[in-house]
Enzyme design. Structure first.
Site, PDB file in Angstrom:
ATOM      1  N   HIS A 186      36.277 -23.855  -0.426  1.00 46.37           N
ATOM      2  CA  HIS A 186      35.274 -24.467  -1.297  1.00 46.37           C
ATOM      3  C   HIS A 186      34.789 -23.380  -2.274  1.00 46.37           C
ATOM      4  O   HIS A 186      34.795 -22.195  -1.944  1.00 46.37           O
ATOM      5  CB  HIS A 186      34.116 -24.926  -0.405  1.00 46.37           C
ATOM      6  CG  HIS A 186      33.087 -25.758  -1.076  1.00 46.37           C
ATOM      7  ND1 HIS A 186      32.041 -25.216  -1.784  1.00 46.37           N
ATOM      8  CD2 HIS A 186      32.909 -27.105  -1.121  1.00 46.37           C
ATOM      9  CE1 HIS A 186      31.265 -26.194  -2.234  1.00 46.37           C
ATOM     10  NE2 HIS A 186      31.782 -27.350  -1.853  1.00 46.37           N
ATOM     11  N   ASP A 263      33.767 -20.268   7.160  1.00 50.34           N
ATOM     12  CA  ASP A 263      32.962 -21.350   6.602  1.00 50.34           C
ATOM     13  C   ASP A 263      33.137 -22.583   7.492  1.00 50.34           C
ATOM     14  O   ASP A 263      34.185 -23.232   7.467  1.00 50.34           O
ATOM     15  CB  ASP A 263      33.427 -21.619   5.163  1.00 50.34           C
ATOM     16  CG  ASP A 263      32.789 -22.867   4.566  1.00 50.34           C
ATOM     17  OD1 ASP A 263      32.057 -23.582   5.288  1.00 50.34           O
ATOM     18  OD2 ASP A 263      33.041 -23.129   3.378  1.00 50.34           O
ATOM     19  N   GLN A 266      32.634 -27.871   7.237  1.00 49.98           N
ATOM     20  CA  GLN A 266      33.325 -29.123   7.572  1.00 49.98           C
ATOM     21  C   GLN A 266      33.799 -29.139   9.024  1.00 49.98           C
ATOM     22  O   GLN A 266      34.471 -30.072   9.439  1.00 49.98           O
ATOM     23  CB  GLN A 266      34.531 -29.337   6.641  1.00 49.98           C
ATOM     24  CG  GLN A 266      34.169 -29.512   5.193  1.00 49.98           C
ATOM     25  CD  GLN A 266      33.439 -30.831   4.914  1.00 49.98           C
ATOM     26  OE1 GLN A 266      33.463 -31.760   5.715  1.00 49.98           O
ATOM     27  NE2 GLN A 266      32.768 -30.906   3.771  1.00 49.98           N
ATOM     28  N   LYS A 289      25.711 -31.780   6.746  1.00 54.46           N
ATOM     29  CA  LYS A 289      27.041 -32.324   7.079  1.00 54.46           C
ATOM     30  C   LYS A 289      27.151 -32.548   8.585  1.00 54.46           C
ATOM     31  O   LYS A 289      28.204 -32.872   9.110  1.00 54.46           O
ATOM     32  CB  LYS A 289      28.120 -31.370   6.585  1.00 54.46           C
ATOM     33  CG  LYS A 289      28.099 -31.237   5.052  1.00 54.46           C
ATOM     34  CD  LYS A 289      29.208 -30.402   4.535  1.00 54.46           C
ATOM     35  CE  LYS A 289      28.936 -29.900   3.140  1.00 54.46           C
ATOM     36  NZ  LYS A 289      29.246 -30.855   2.085  1.00 54.46           N
ATOM     37  N   CYS A 427      34.744 -29.537  -5.559  1.00 52.57           N
ATOM     38  CA  CYS A 427      34.307 -28.130  -5.508  1.00 52.57           C
ATOM     39  C   CYS A 427      35.359 -27.252  -4.833  1.00 52.57           C
ATOM     40  O   CYS A 427      35.025 -26.299  -4.121  1.00 52.57           O
ATOM     41  CB  CYS A 427      32.973 -27.974  -4.796  1.00 52.57           C
ATOM     42  SG  CYS A 427      31.661 -28.898  -5.565  1.00 52.57           S
TER      43      CYS A 427
HETATM   44  N1  PMP Z   1      32.135 -25.219   2.322  1.00 49.15           N
HETATM   45  C1  PMP Z   1      32.732 -26.390   2.521  1.00 49.15           C
HETATM   46  C2  PMP Z   1      34.055 -26.415   3.223  1.00 49.15           C
HETATM   47  C3  PMP Z   1      32.127 -27.563   2.082  1.00 49.15           C
HETATM   48  O1  PMP Z   1      32.731 -28.736   2.287  1.00 49.15           O
HETATM   49  C4  PMP Z   1      30.871 -27.493   1.439  1.00 49.15           C
HETATM   50  C5  PMP Z   1      30.168 -28.737   0.928  1.00 49.15           C
HETATM   51  N2  PMP Z   1      31.006 -29.684   0.347  1.00 49.15           N
HETATM   52  C6  PMP Z   1      30.286 -26.244   1.259  1.00 49.15           C
HETATM   53  C7  PMP Z   1      30.946 -25.137   1.719  1.00 49.15           C
HETATM   54  C8  PMP Z   1      28.968 -26.094   0.583  1.00 49.15           C
HETATM   55  O2  PMP Z   1      27.969 -26.647   1.372  1.00 49.15           O
HETATM   56  P1  PMP Z   1      26.478 -26.765   0.839  1.00 49.15           P
HETATM   57  O3  PMP Z   1      26.546 -27.436  -0.489  1.00 49.15           O
HETATM   58  O4  PMP Z   1      25.802 -27.586   1.876  1.00 49.15           O
HETATM   59  O5  PMP Z   1      25.927 -25.379   0.747  1.00 49.15           O
END
Ligand code: PMP
Length: 470
Positions: A186, A263, A266, A289, A427
């Protein structure tokens, strides 16, 4: 409680079985422990977490086989219609819907327990502090962390990665150093590294993907060197669903004395995580999430790594002594939590962890794996549909293209049938460009989704294709 007008009508407590219909054995925390007589049951602090207990076998686990219906009964928003049809929420990768246990915890906090923490000598300040620190213990238990002191609360994954980049990165990166970042990350696990790399004259080096969307392990092994200071990898991709072999990749990185940031944004909602087993140096996730509120998340860092990190933001709560000529800082983890934290968010996060754990983590993971298999089959029957990513280990994320239709058109079509999916670059532009794409449509599943909902998705997509053909 007020009854605000919502676009689809009026919300009132009691709707969708709100208060007082707790499923027996669910994890709305039980009786307040001694010393916290004022806290309502929803807000009783967690017991200290060290050593952390695995959550899969939590005492709060409901007996019997997991069914999505049990989860659905707890999630009021799933009752609402969208465009005249019951909502089918397949945008869980963006954010999950909240069980009433979490919603009630937030309401109970503001109705009965609101106070700032770590300051003031009064009863409610003490209670709020216990609540907040109890939440830290619960997160430590959830991640298998060795102690609550290894958990820093953040706004979410993005802030947690930025914290590590700005604090650890600024202190440890120098000219010529390398940060290996997988291509499936991401943007929040790419851009913070680009920012600090530029400042420190270090380099961000992408780890390539294989055609099935898994990380190329041979290339990874070749890229690792004593210049590698950090490896940044997702525990599950938000676009391809890939679950990389994080434990093995971490062991390899450690041979070069590199740190590893995982990270888990997910991952944590889908399968149990044990940061000590993974041997992660850093592990980050977002509450929203994980069926918890937005604006709260956490960073885990190994105790010895966290202890060596300088502060990244200054302000209240993070200091010991402040003079104009000198400042000393609070011990970890408070050193990294400047300002007033998201106290109700921590309470909600703990409630969400309890709720999810009450179903049995392994049972939920097994159900979602079966649902993914069903979804793959159902989507394979849709003419012109191609799913991106077919890695051997995968969460229930299905990003796809539909021949003849751009992703936004597909999402709008599905929306007319009450089906919420995401369209765009998610993203994670490097992941999509790996397949020569700029955008795609994504259905991301959660424990409360059913095979019938997946069938509705496939039927609606088939209908779009047939209509296009007609
Ligand atoms: N890493 C991953 C794999 C994600 O899917 C996301 C959110 N789509 C993020 C980071 C960022 O998360 P947040 O916007 O809650 O900080």
């Amino acid at each position: 409680m007020t009854t605000p007008d919502m676009p689809w009508g009026t919300y009132a407590p009691g709707m969708a079985q709100l208060p007082g219909t707790q499923v027996p054995g669910t994890a709305l925390p039980g009786t307040p422990p001694p010393g916290t007589p004022g806290l309502p049951p929803q807000l009783a602090p967690a017991a200290p977490a060290a050593p952390a207990q695995p959550t899969a076998g939590s005492a709060a686990t409901r007996s019997g086989r997991f069914t999505p219906e049990a989860a659905r009964r707890d999630v009021p928003v799933l009752q609402r219609p969208v465009n005249g049809r019951p909502v089918v929420w397949l945008d869980n990768g963006a954010t999950t819907q909240k069980p009433r246990q979490v919603i009630e915890t937030l309401a109970a906090y503001y109705a009965t327990a609101n106070s700032n923490i770590h300051r003031g000598a009064h009863t409610m300040a003490r209670e709020a502090t216990e609540l907040y620190e109890g939440g830290r213990a619960a997160v430590a238990g959830f991640l298998g962390a060795p102690s609550p002191d290894t958990i820093v609360f953040t706004r979410g994954t993005t802030e947690a990665v930025n914290l590590v980049a700005q604090s650890w990165g600024r202190a440890n990166l120098g000219p010529g150093d390398e940060i290996l970042v997988s291509t499936l990350e991401h943007h929040s696990n790419i851009v913070p590294w680009q920012l600090i790399a530029k400042e420190r004259r270090a380099r961000v080096v992408p780890i390539p993907l294989l055609p099935d969307g898994s990380i190329d392990q041979d290339a990874y092994a070749d890229l690792l060197s004593f210049r590698t200071q950090l490896v940044a990898i997702s525990h599950a991709s938000n676009v391809l669903g890939t679950v990389p072999p994080v434990k093995e990749m971490t062991a390899l990185a450690h041979r070069y004395d590199a740190k590893v940031l995982v990270d888990g944004a997910q991952a944590v909602a889908h399968f149990p995580v044990d940061v000590q087993d993974l041997d992660s140096d850093f592990y980050v996730f977002s509450g929203h999430k994980l069926y918890a509120p937005t604006g709260i998340g956490a960073l885990y860092a190994k105790p010895e790594v966290l202890a060596g990190m300088p502060p990244w933001q200054g302000g209240g709560n993070m200091i010991d002594q402040v003079e104009f000529g000198r400042v000393t800082y609070a011990p970890v983890p408070h050193r990294f939590e400047a300002g007033t934290g998201h106290i109700s968010g921590v309470a909600g996060l703990r409630s969400a962890i309890d709720w999810l754990s009450s179903f049995g983590r392994e049972a939920v993971a097994a159900y979602e794996t079966a649902l993914l298999a069903h979804a793959r089959q159902a989507l394979a029957a849709v003419p012109g549909l191609t799913v991106l990513g077919d890695a051997p280990e995968k969460i229930a994320v299905l990003t796809f293209t539909l021949a003849g239709h751009d992703p936004m058109t597909v999402a709008r079509w599905l929306d007319q049938a009450g089906i919420a999916v995401r369209a765009g670059h998610h993203c994670a532009q490097p992941s999509l460009r790996h397949y020569g794409l700029e955008t795609a449509t994504r259905a991301s599943l959660a424990l409360y989704n059913t095979a019938e909902e997946v069938d509705q998705l496939a039927a609606s997509l088939t209908q779009l294709q047939l209509q296009g053909a007609g």
